[in-house]
Write a protein that holds these residues in place. Structure first.
Motif, PDB file in Angstrom:
ATOM      1  N   GLU A  39       0.825  -1.217   0.000  1.00 45.94           N
ATOM      2  CA  GLU A  39       0.000   0.000   0.000  1.00 45.94           C
ATOM      3  C   GLU A  39       0.855   1.261   0.000  1.00 45.94           C
ATOM      4  O   GLU A  39       0.580   2.213  -0.735  1.00 45.94           O
ATOM      5  CB  GLU A  39      -0.936   0.011   1.214  1.00 45.94           C
ATOM      6  CG  GLU A  39      -2.219  -0.765   0.962  1.00 45.94           C
ATOM      7  CD  GLU A  39      -3.243  -0.615   2.078  1.00 45.94           C
ATOM      8  OE1 GLU A  39      -3.911  -1.612   2.358  1.00 45.94           O
ATOM      9  OE2 GLU A  39      -3.351   0.488   2.659  1.00 45.94           O
ATOM     10  N   ASP A  40       1.902   1.258   0.842  1.00 47.59           N
ATOM     11  CA  ASP A  40       2.809   2.418   0.872  1.00 47.59           C
ATOM     12  C   ASP A  40       3.399   2.678  -0.508  1.00 47.59           C
ATOM     13  O   ASP A  40       3.478   3.822  -0.962  1.00 47.59           O
ATOM     14  CB  ASP A  40       3.986   2.161   1.845  1.00 47.59           C
ATOM     15  CG  ASP A  40       3.529   2.123   3.296  1.00 47.59           C
ATOM     16  OD1 ASP A  40       2.393   2.546   3.567  1.00 47.59           O
ATOM     17  OD2 ASP A  40       4.318   1.670   4.145  1.00 47.59           O
ATOM     18  N   LEU A  41       3.841   1.595  -1.157  1.00 42.90           N
ATOM     19  CA  LEU A  41       4.499   1.745  -2.458  1.00 42.90           C
ATOM     20  C   LEU A  41       3.503   2.202  -3.519  1.00 42.90           C
ATOM     21  O   LEU A  41       3.822   3.055  -4.358  1.00 42.90           O
ATOM     22  CB  LEU A  41       5.164   0.421  -2.872  1.00 42.90           C
ATOM     23  CG  LEU A  41       6.374  -0.003  -2.024  1.00 42.90           C
ATOM     24  CD1 LEU A  41       6.815  -1.410  -2.401  1.00 42.90           C
ATOM     25  CD2 LEU A  41       7.537   0.967  -2.183  1.00 42.90           C
ATOM     26  N   SER A  42       2.283   1.644  -3.476  1.00 42.06           N
ATOM     27  CA  SER A  42       1.254   2.058  -4.437  1.00 42.06           C
ATOM     28  C   SER A  42       0.961   3.545  -4.292  1.00 42.06           C
ATOM     29  O   SER A  42       0.867   4.276  -5.277  1.00 42.06           O
ATOM     30  CB  SER A  42      -0.052   1.289  -4.215  1.00 42.06           C
ATOM     31  OG  SER A  42       0.157  -0.079  -4.410  1.00 42.06           O
ATOM     32  N   THR A  43       0.846   3.985  -3.038  1.00 37.65           N
ATOM     33  CA  THR A  43       0.567   5.400  -2.773  1.00 37.65           C
ATOM     34  C   THR A  43       1.674   6.285  -3.350  1.00 37.65           C
ATOM     35  O   THR A  43       1.417   7.383  -3.835  1.00 37.65           O
ATOM     36  CB  THR A  43       0.470   5.640  -1.249  1.00 37.65           C
ATOM     37  OG1 THR A  43      -0.402   4.657  -0.711  1.00 37.65           O
ATOM     38  CG2 THR A  43      -0.076   7.021  -0.938  1.00 37.65           C
ATOM     39  N   ALA A  44       2.909   5.769  -3.308  1.00 39.41           N
ATOM     40  CA  ALA A  44       4.037   6.553  -3.808  1.00 39.41           C
ATOM     41  C   ALA A  44       4.178   6.433  -5.333  1.00 39.41           C
ATOM     42  O   ALA A  44       5.109   6.989  -5.915  1.00 39.41           O
ATOM     43  CB  ALA A  44       5.321   6.109  -3.124  1.00 39.41           C
ATOM     44  N   GLY A  45       3.268   5.681  -5.964  1.00 38.47           N
ATOM     45  CA  GLY A  45       3.268   5.661  -7.422  1.00 38.47           C
ATOM     46  C   GLY A  45       3.802   4.386  -8.061  1.00 38.47           C
ATOM     47  O   GLY A  45       3.935   4.312  -9.279  1.00 38.47           O
ATOM     48  N   VAL A  46       4.112   3.362  -7.255  1.00 40.12           N
ATOM     49  CA  VAL A  46       4.583   2.109  -7.834  1.00 40.12           C
ATOM     50  C   VAL A  46       3.368   1.286  -8.274  1.00 40.12           C
ATOM     51  O   VAL A  46       2.423   1.126  -7.508  1.00 40.12           O
ATOM     52  CB  VAL A  46       5.414   1.312  -6.801  1.00 40.12           C
ATOM     53  CG1 VAL A  46       5.881  -0.011  -7.384  1.00 40.12           C
ATOM     54  CG2 VAL A  46       6.591   2.140  -6.321  1.00 40.12           C
ATOM     55  N   ALA A  47       3.397   0.796  -9.514  1.00 34.98           N
ATOM     56  CA  ALA A  47       2.246   0.063 -10.047  1.00 34.98           C
ATOM     57  C   ALA A  47       2.266  -1.387  -9.572  1.00 34.98           C
ATOM     58  O   ALA A  47       3.070  -2.196 -10.042  1.00 34.98           O
ATOM     59  CB  ALA A  47       2.267   0.116 -11.577  1.00 34.98           C
ATOM     60  N   LEU A  48       1.384  -1.712  -8.611  1.00 32.96           N
ATOM     61  CA  LEU A  48       1.336  -3.074  -8.062  1.00 32.96           C
ATOM     62  C   LEU A  48      -0.057  -3.660  -8.250  1.00 32.96           C
ATOM     63  O   LEU A  48      -1.053  -2.925  -8.235  1.00 32.96           O
ATOM     64  CB  LEU A  48       1.675  -3.044  -6.570  1.00 32.96           C
ATOM     65  CG  LEU A  48       3.144  -2.810  -6.206  1.00 32.96           C
ATOM     66  CD1 LEU A  48       3.291  -2.597  -4.705  1.00 32.96           C
ATOM     67  CD2 LEU A  48       4.003  -3.990  -6.649  1.00 32.96           C
TER      68      LEU A  48
END
Lengths: 279, 291
Positions: free
Chosen positions: A249-258
């Motif tokens: 979730e943290d990474l998605s919020t920062a723009g990583v496409a997961l």
């Protein structure tokens, strides 16, 4: 085939003055040899449910059938004979002066011959890794050790149904893994049914099925993978959010496409590495 | 105020058949203002060590220096009140010690017992109830009608009402659900940062150690086997696994990512550190989708 536990339209209210029912029209079935985890935040009605199944609370409305026996005042003890229950705070269930006396208590009550009793107590203590403490006083053990002894007392009796009410909450992470492994092994040997009430993600992950309880009602059910998909909403359901879900979730919020489905550790690591390689 | 252990031994039920070693040759200083986490396998002596911090137990050999008081095996049980006031102790399941009719009366009991007037104690109780985040509508309720998490807040408020310098916590979040646990840890962090309390925390939650502590004490078989910062202690995952202790989830996952090929220097301890270290390895600089 007989079901291990059938709960039909169960409702329970602690007192006339209580604002709401602790359990509200709940129905579910647990199969023989199944491992079911019940999750829910504090006050959601989980422990009330466990106590109701063991006949520790009066049955007001609804039906509870344990191994084909319908719970009533007349056959209360017959039902309890099917069930071994381990509570969160073992101080509430110690009776023996020494650890081995305590573990033997349930067997003495059932009139198990002495030779067999000695052997079963030793076996139970060995399974929970407490043999070295056999002659110690339960009161002087640590919280986690007490939980192991309480579990040994139940293991010795070999009930058909094991109910764990936050029974691993005081163990350290390694101790919890050990105890879960012990239960898994015992379950493989005896095909007992396990009902575990828990906030622990590892304990919930050990189950075949998870029931989510809120406000005294059954809100969701599914396999661990299905339930873990709720990600950060799990914390409202009384369960920890799996670590990989938080990071994703943290990474998605920062723009990583997961992807949106639940990924375990190695799946997330591989997905991230693929992304890194495409940079 | 510092607390210093010098060559401390403690034997349980000495000279009885139940005799057992609780602590062995402890040398340790806990500095005033620090946030110390005590970790160790179940039964390693953590709770026994805690009970020496306010002289609930006295060493069977060695000394414990608590501020200007020195506790020895010969220390008289009288006049320990000032120590009990300075070192507030929150036991496992502290809600089992609640007994008063209302939340405020329960919180006010300690100060009144130490000679404070009823009015002043009541005022202090209101301040403490507010500090630990108990909603006003609970103040005149019976503490036994509250949820487990709120009951625990009442018990902690009762300890804080003594205005201690130390807050000693023995697995304070055990038995609470994950949300309740998070709120509890946030409360202690606030008391540490904003109110300057020295925190001593016994826990099995390595994530809490990584997130909050500045000193870690590792115990095994009644002995202190290591002390250091969380970064020093968690640097060696294998050592912790050998000691049957876990590592923070972040540290563990970072190791998994390292094997996959990612690079971390130093190894992250918290979720924020991990995400911060990962992002440059996942998103092209300036080309991120969120920009």
């Amino acid at each position: 085939m007989t079901k291990a536990i059938e709960v039909q339209n169960l409702s329970f209210r602690y007192s006339e003055e209580a604002k709401r029912n602790a359990i509200q029209d709940m129905s579910f079935t647990i199969e023989n040899d199944e491992w079911v985890a019940i999750i829910g935040h504090n006050g959601s009605g989980k422990s009330t449910l466990a106590k109701s199944i063991d006949g520790l609370l009066p049955l007001e409305k609804g039906t509870i059938i344990v191994n084909g026996i319908e719970l009533s005042e007349a056959n209360l003890w017959q039902v309890r004979d099917q069930i071994g229950m381990v509570f969160q705070n073992p101080d509430n269930q110690f009776v023996g002066a020494t650890v081995e006396d305590d573990v033997a208590f349930g067997l003495e009550n059932r009139g198990v011959p002495r030779a067999e009793m000695v052997q079963r107590v030793q076996d139970a203590l060995q399974r929970v890794n407490m043999t070295a403490f056999a002659t110690r006083e339960p009161a002087h053990l640590s919280g986690g050790q007490k939980q192991r002894v309480a579990l040994a007392g139940i293991i010795a009796v070999r009930p058909q149904i094991l109910i764990l009410d936050e029974a691993t909450s005081m163990l350290d992470p390694k101790g919890r893994q050990d105890v879960l492994a012990t239960i898994r092994q015992l379950k493989a040997e005896t095909h007992m049914t396990v009902l575990s009430i828990t906030h622990d993600i590892d304990e919930a992950a050990s189950a075949d099925r998870i029931l989510v309880i809120d406000d005294g009602q059954l809100k969701q059910q599914g396999t661990p993978a299905e339930i873990f998909r709720y990600g950060s909403r799990l914390i409202k359901m009384g369960l920890d959010v799996p670590y990989t879900a938080k990071v994703a979730e943290d990474l998605s919020t920062a723009g990583v496409a997961l992807p949106s489905q639940f990924l375990d550790e190695s799946e997330l690591a591989q997905t991230l590495w693929t992304l890194h390689s495409q940079m | 105020m510092d607390i210093t252990f010098t060559n401390v031994d403690y034997t349980y039920q000495a000279n009885t058949p139940f005799q057992g070693v609780g602590l062995r040759d402890i040398n340790l200083t806990i500095h005033g203002g620090s946030y110390t986490a005590i970790i160790g396998h179940t039964g390693s002596g953590k709770s026994t060590l805690l009970q020496h911090l306010n002289a609930l137990l006295k060493p069977t050999a060695g000394t414990v220096q608590i501020g200007d008081r020195t506790i020895t095996p010969a220390t008289n049980n009288k006049n320990l009140k000032p120590i009990r006031q300075k070192v507030g102790m929150v036991f496992q399941f502290p809600e089992s010690q609640l007994f008063e009719e209302t939340v405020l009366k329960d919180i006010a009991f300690g100060p009144q017992n130490f000679g404070m007037s009823a009015d002043k104690a009541h005022q202090r109780a209101e301040e403490m109830a507010e500090l630990v985040g108990l909603p006003k509508e609970t103040w005149e309720q019976s503490p036994f009608d509250l949820s487990g998490g709120q009951m625990r807040r009442v018990a902690i408020a009762g300890v804080l009402a003594m205005q201690p310098e130390y807050l000693v916590l023995d697995e304070p979040s055990a038995g609470l659900d994950p949300l309740g646990r998070q709120e509890m840890m946030d409360l202690f962090n606030k008391l540490h940062r904003e109110n300057g309390l020295t925190i001593v925390l016994v826990t099995h939650q390595m994530d809490d150690v990584a997130n909050y502590a500045d000193q870690v004490v590792v115990m095994e078989h009644g002995q202190v086997i290591r002390t250091g910062t969380p970064r020093e202690i968690f640097a060696n995952e294998q050592w912790l696994v050998d000691k049957q202790l876990g590592v923070p989830k972040t540290t563990h996952f970072a190791e998994v990512l390292k094997q996959q090929g990612f690079q971390f220097e130093p190894l992250p301890l918290t979720e924020d550190e991990l995400v911060t270290a990962l992002l440059p390895q996942l998103l092209r600089q300036g080309g991120a989708a969120n920009e």
